[in-house]
Design an enzyme around this catalytic site. Structure first.
Site, short mmCIF file in Angstrom:
data_model
loop_
_atom_site.label_atom_id
_atom_site.label_comp_id
_atom_site.label_asym_id
_atom_site.label_seq_id
_atom_site.Cartn_x
_atom_site.Cartn_y
_atom_site.Cartn_z
N ASP A 51 -0.45 -7.32 -0.67
CA ASP A 51 -0.26 -5.87 -0.65
C ASP A 51 -1.62 -5.16 -0.60
O ASP A 51 -1.69 -3.93 -0.52
CB ASP A 51 0.62 -5.39 -1.82
CG ASP A 51 0.07 -5.77 -3.18
OD1 ASP A 51 -1.03 -6.38 -3.25
OD2 ASP A 51 0.74 -5.48 -4.19
N SER A 52 -2.71 -5.95 -0.56
CA SER A 52 -4.03 -5.40 -0.26
C SER A 52 -4.02 -4.71 1.10
O SER A 52 -4.94 -3.97 1.42
CB SER A 52 -5.10 -6.50 -0.28
OG SER A 52 -4.70 -7.58 0.56
N GLU A 122 3.03 -10.72 -9.23
CA GLU A 122 1.94 -10.41 -10.16
C GLU A 122 2.48 -10.34 -11.57
O GLU A 122 3.51 -9.70 -11.82
CB GLU A 122 1.33 -9.03 -9.82
CG GLU A 122 0.31 -9.08 -8.73
CD GLU A 122 -0.42 -7.74 -8.55
OE1 GLU A 122 -0.50 -6.96 -9.53
OE2 GLU A 122 -0.91 -7.51 -7.45
N GLU A 185 -7.14 -14.05 -10.61
CA GLU A 185 -8.02 -13.02 -10.06
C GLU A 185 -9.00 -12.50 -11.11
O GLU A 185 -8.60 -12.07 -12.20
CB GLU A 185 -7.18 -11.85 -9.49
CG GLU A 185 -8.07 -10.76 -8.88
CD GLU A 185 -7.37 -9.82 -7.93
OE1 GLU A 185 -6.17 -10.03 -7.64
OE2 GLU A 185 -8.04 -8.87 -7.47
O1 KIV Z 1 -3.00 -8.50 -2.18
C1 KIV Z 1 -3.84 -9.42 -2.09
O2 KIV Z 1 -4.59 -9.53 -1.10
C2 KIV Z 1 -3.95 -10.36 -3.20
C3 KIV Z 1 -5.16 -11.25 -3.22
C4 KIV Z 1 -6.33 -10.47 -3.67
C5 KIV Z 1 -4.94 -12.46 -4.05
O3 KIV Z 1 -3.11 -10.39 -4.03
#
Ligand code: KIV
Length: 269
Positions: A51-52, A122, A185
């Site tokens: 979700d980044s 998460e 993380e």
């Molecule tokens: O959303 C993402 O890219 C992530 C990574 C930073 C592990 O969860």
């Protein structure tokens, strides 16, 4: 089993086998067909549709605005570009926070409408009921402990996680559910190494040192697509400067168009 012994699709079980053999797991985020195809050809083990994408693709401030529909849209493209790699889709905020039914409904949609292998959740001990329900429904799950970007409002910033007791408890609880692996993380390197030693499932670190069973980086950070003026996290090694390559190529194209030298007769019909 070595990872070279998997010319065809990897499965979640391959990650534990790689760990047992001492083969480190490689994971990179991907958000579209082309990048997924290139990373898959390079031999990446896991493609994470993170979700980044809210930040690096959509230019938003954090991951919170990303919707389930957007996750499905990007995951479908990535899964089409992936041959060998496992494809994992993040469950976006607030799918998991709304409880078991919400997480089940969203994950079923992801699995039915994309060719993803599984979903990432998460959270720690508090997310165990959700993770168990997904696993019971036959949906493979990757955990994510340590810094939780979906908790950014509560945390007040992207900070290194040092609370050893909480982290140990969270990783133990999530590992016991039978997830395929756990992202760690922004955990201090020594603690991440100890947690990895104690964990019953592979750990995949980001900003958590070299003691994890694997590593993950964000595509735009590692290939140099992020704004050069923006702060690059300390852990994000830049393997290429493709942003500069694109800007330079675009400048040359603009100059050619303005000069009338593109297209040439050879490039015309
Ligand atoms: O959303 C993402 O890219 C992530 C990574 C930073 C592990 O969860």
């Amino acid at each position: 089993m070595s990872h070279q012994a998997h010319p065809t699709k990897l499965t979640p079980a391959c990650l534990s086998k790689m760990r047992a053999e001492g083969t480190k797991i490689s994971m990179i985020t991907a958000y579209d067909y082309t990048s997924a195809r290139l990373l898959d050809q390079a031999g990446i083990d896991v493609l994470l549709v993170g979700d980044s994408l809210g930040m690096v693709v959509q230019g938003k401030e954090n991951t919170l605005p990303v919707t389930l529909e957007e996750m499905i849209y990007h995951t479908e493209m990535v899964a089409r570009g992936a041959g060998r790699a496992i494809v994992i889709a993040d469950l976006p905020f607030p799918v998991v926070q709304l409880g078991v039914e919400s997480a089940l409904n969203a994950s079923v949609q992801i699995i039915k409408r994309t060719r993803a292998t599984g979903v990432k959740v998460e959270g720690g001990e508090n997310r165990v009921p959700v993770i168990r329900a997904l696993l019971e429904a036959g949906i493979p799950v990757m955990g994510h402990c340590g810094l939780l970007p979906q908790d950014i409002r509560r945390l007040g910033g992207y900070k290194i996680q040092r609370d050893a007791e909480t982290l140990r408890r969270d990783v133990r609880a999530v590992a016991e559910t039978g997830v395929m692996a756990i992202v760690l993380e922004c955990v201090t390197a020594d603690l991440a190494r100890e947690i990895t030693r104690e964990s019953t499932v592979p750990t995949i670190g980001i900003g958590s040192g070299s003691g994890c069973d694997g590593q993950v980086l964000v595509f735009h950070d590692m290939f140099g697509f992020t704004d050069p003026a923006a702060h690059l996290p300390k852990h994000a090694r830049r393997y290429a400067h493709l942003g500069e390559v694109v800007t330079d190529a675009a400048r040359r194209y603009i100059a050619d168009v303005r000069a009338g030298s593109f297209p040439s007769p050879d490039e015309s019909f």
